[in-house]
Design an enzyme around this catalytic site. Sequence first.
Site, PDB file in Angstrom:
ATOM      1  N   THR A 175       0.807  -1.218   0.000  1.00 18.35           N
ATOM      2  CA  THR A 175       0.000   0.000   0.000  1.00 18.35           C
ATOM      3  C   THR A 175       0.850   1.283   0.000  1.00 18.35           C
ATOM      4  O   THR A 175       1.978   1.276   0.474  1.00 18.35           O
ATOM      5  CB  THR A 175      -0.839  -0.057   1.283  1.00 18.35           C
ATOM      6  OG1 THR A 175      -1.719  -1.157   1.162  1.00 18.35           O
ATOM      7  CG2 THR A 175      -1.619   1.190   1.554  1.00 18.35           C
ATOM      8  N   ARG A 203     -12.858  -9.246  -1.102  1.00 19.56           N
ATOM      9  CA  ARG A 203     -12.162  -8.862   0.133  1.00 19.56           C
ATOM     10  C   ARG A 203     -11.802  -7.364   0.143  1.00 19.56           C
ATOM     11  O   ARG A 203     -11.311  -6.821  -0.832  1.00 19.56           O
ATOM     12  CB  ARG A 203     -10.893  -9.705   0.264  1.00 19.56           C
ATOM     13  CG  ARG A 203     -10.063  -9.410   1.515  1.00 19.56           C
ATOM     14  CD  ARG A 203      -8.920  -8.474   1.221  1.00 19.56           C
ATOM     15  NE  ARG A 203      -8.099  -8.248   2.415  1.00 19.56           N
ATOM     16  CZ  ARG A 203      -7.173  -7.309   2.505  1.00 19.56           C
ATOM     17  NH1 ARG A 203      -6.939  -6.514   1.483  1.00 19.56           N
ATOM     18  NH2 ARG A 203      -6.477  -7.152   3.604  1.00 19.56           N
ATOM     19  N   GLY A 205      -9.673  -4.512   2.495  1.00 17.31           N
ATOM     20  CA  GLY A 205      -8.755  -4.314   3.620  1.00 17.31           C
ATOM     21  C   GLY A 205      -9.074  -3.036   4.376  1.00 17.31           C
ATOM     22  O   GLY A 205     -10.170  -2.475   4.272  1.00 17.31           O
ATOM     23  N   ASP A 206      -8.101  -2.571   5.126  1.00 11.72           N
ATOM     24  CA  ASP A 206      -8.302  -1.374   5.956  1.00 11.72           C
ATOM     25  C   ASP A 206      -8.170  -0.074   5.171  1.00 11.72           C
ATOM     26  O   ASP A 206      -8.698   0.964   5.589  1.00 11.72           O
ATOM     27  CB  ASP A 206      -7.255  -1.351   7.087  1.00 11.72           C
ATOM     28  CG  ASP A 206      -5.834  -1.335   6.533  1.00 11.72           C
ATOM     29  OD1 ASP A 206      -5.539  -2.127   5.617  1.00 11.72           O
ATOM     30  OD2 ASP A 206      -5.028  -0.512   7.000  1.00 11.72           O
ATOM     31  N   THR A 226      -0.424   0.844   6.929  1.00 14.44           N
ATOM     32  CA  THR A 226      -0.105  -0.198   5.953  1.00 14.44           C
ATOM     33  C   THR A 226       0.234  -1.483   6.690  1.00 14.44           C
ATOM     34  O   THR A 226       0.846  -1.439   7.760  1.00 14.44           O
ATOM     35  CB  THR A 226       1.072   0.184   5.043  1.00 14.44           C
ATOM     36  OG1 THR A 226       1.425  -0.969   4.261  1.00 14.44           O
ATOM     37  CG2 THR A 226       2.297   0.648   5.816  1.00 14.44           C
ATOM     38  N   GLY A 227      -0.187  -2.598   6.131  1.00 16.27           N
ATOM     39  CA  GLY A 227       0.076  -3.885   6.773  1.00 16.27           C
ATOM     40  C   GLY A 227      -1.089  -4.823   6.554  1.00 16.27           C
ATOM     41  O   GLY A 227      -1.903  -4.606   5.648  1.00 16.27           O
ATOM     42  N   GLY A 229      -4.329  -5.895   6.573  1.00  9.17           N
ATOM     43  CA  GLY A 229      -5.512  -5.062   6.745  1.00  9.17           C
ATOM     44  C   GLY A 229      -6.551  -5.582   7.723  1.00  9.17           C
ATOM     45  O   GLY A 229      -7.198  -4.800   8.427  1.00  9.17           O
TER      46      GLY A 229
HETATM   47  N1  ASP Z   1      -3.346  -2.758   4.259  1.00  8.78           N
HETATM   48  C1  ASP Z   1      -3.456  -3.265   2.923  1.00  8.78           C
HETATM   49  C2  ASP Z   1      -4.630  -4.206   2.834  1.00  8.78           C
HETATM   50  O1  ASP Z   1      -4.827  -4.983   3.744  1.00  8.78           O
HETATM   51  C3  ASP Z   1      -2.236  -3.984   2.433  1.00  8.78           C
HETATM   52  C4  ASP Z   1      -0.891  -3.353   2.719  1.00  8.78           C
HETATM   53  O2  ASP Z   1      -0.805  -2.342   3.416  1.00  8.78           O
HETATM   54  O3  ASP Z   1       0.112  -3.869   2.215  1.00  8.78           O
HETATM   55  O4  ASP Z   1      -5.300  -4.208   1.828  1.00  8.78           O
END
Ligand code: ASP
Length: 308
Positions: A175, A203, A205-206, A226-227, A229
């Site tokens: 992200t 799906r 994410g956050d 980021t991470g 989600g």
């Molecule tokens: N947070 C993002 C998601 O879950 C992915 C990411 O940050 O790499 O879609």
Amino acid sequence: MNKKFAIAVHGGAGTISRKLMTPELEKKYKDGLSEAVDSGFSILETGGSALLAVEAAVRSLENDIHFNAGRGSVFTHEGKNEMDASIMDGKTLMAGAVTGVRNVRNPIILARTIMQSKEQVFVGGKGAEDFAREHRLHFEDDKYFYSQFRYDQWQKVKDSEAQHMDHNVDVELGTVGAVAVDKEGNVAAATSTGGMTNKRFGRIGDTPIIGSGTYANNQTCAVSCTGHGEYFIRLVTAYDVSCLMEYKGMSLKEACEFAIMKKMKDVGGEGGLIAVDANANMELVFNCSGMYRSWHAEGEEPVVKIYK
Ligand code: ASP
């Protein structure tokens, strides 16, 4: 009197393997991060708003094929590119978000346009694409979003049930996001992503969820996450940082570290965030091996980093 202005950007956090990183690749990522920070910083320098600055920075990263957002978005289980984005203005608490859109060149422009329409906050899929068409936003064909490395990443995992954080499949990035404070002390945050490689069942994410992946409030801070989600949704992380400041009186640093190094770790979530407050304090915190990041505050030198 003008206040100190600043901007920070991220290009994803996760297990970033030094073994797979070449000097050429590292340069490309760092150049992309610098370009994004510069595009936002020059807006702030000339008196532009934090909102415009974060949009410009994220747009720059969406246009860079090395990052998992816009052009460089990962593939879903069905072999499509479906993107999420959100933006929030800390001065007015106005927000715009979009999920599951295909072929829109810059989802962050779509999120900002939704915000400005004042009719909706969160729009998804085909409806969001119709909205983008009505507002004459730029579309691209599937080829624009195709890159061999993303395709190869997906091929490795497509027969499994698992969805992967982009950078954990290979060395590629996740992200993207930006936070900024302008000369008037207004803060803003923006985040954009292609999501997780091999994601299915629509799906989400956050990233497009206001309060989880993105939040901004002049009274506290602006945050872009980021991470993994699913964890950020469950912990409502971006808003949590703001709440820790508002209700517990924590400093920006204390709030960010508590959210990522304690609460996120306790539930087994991996990732990080960037945050800024109205006094141009900045935090870039992550609980994994790396986060692609860059920041620049007025009167200081810009910084670009990948690892701890
Ligand atoms: N947070 C993002 C998601 O879950 C992915 C990411 O940050 O790499 O879609």
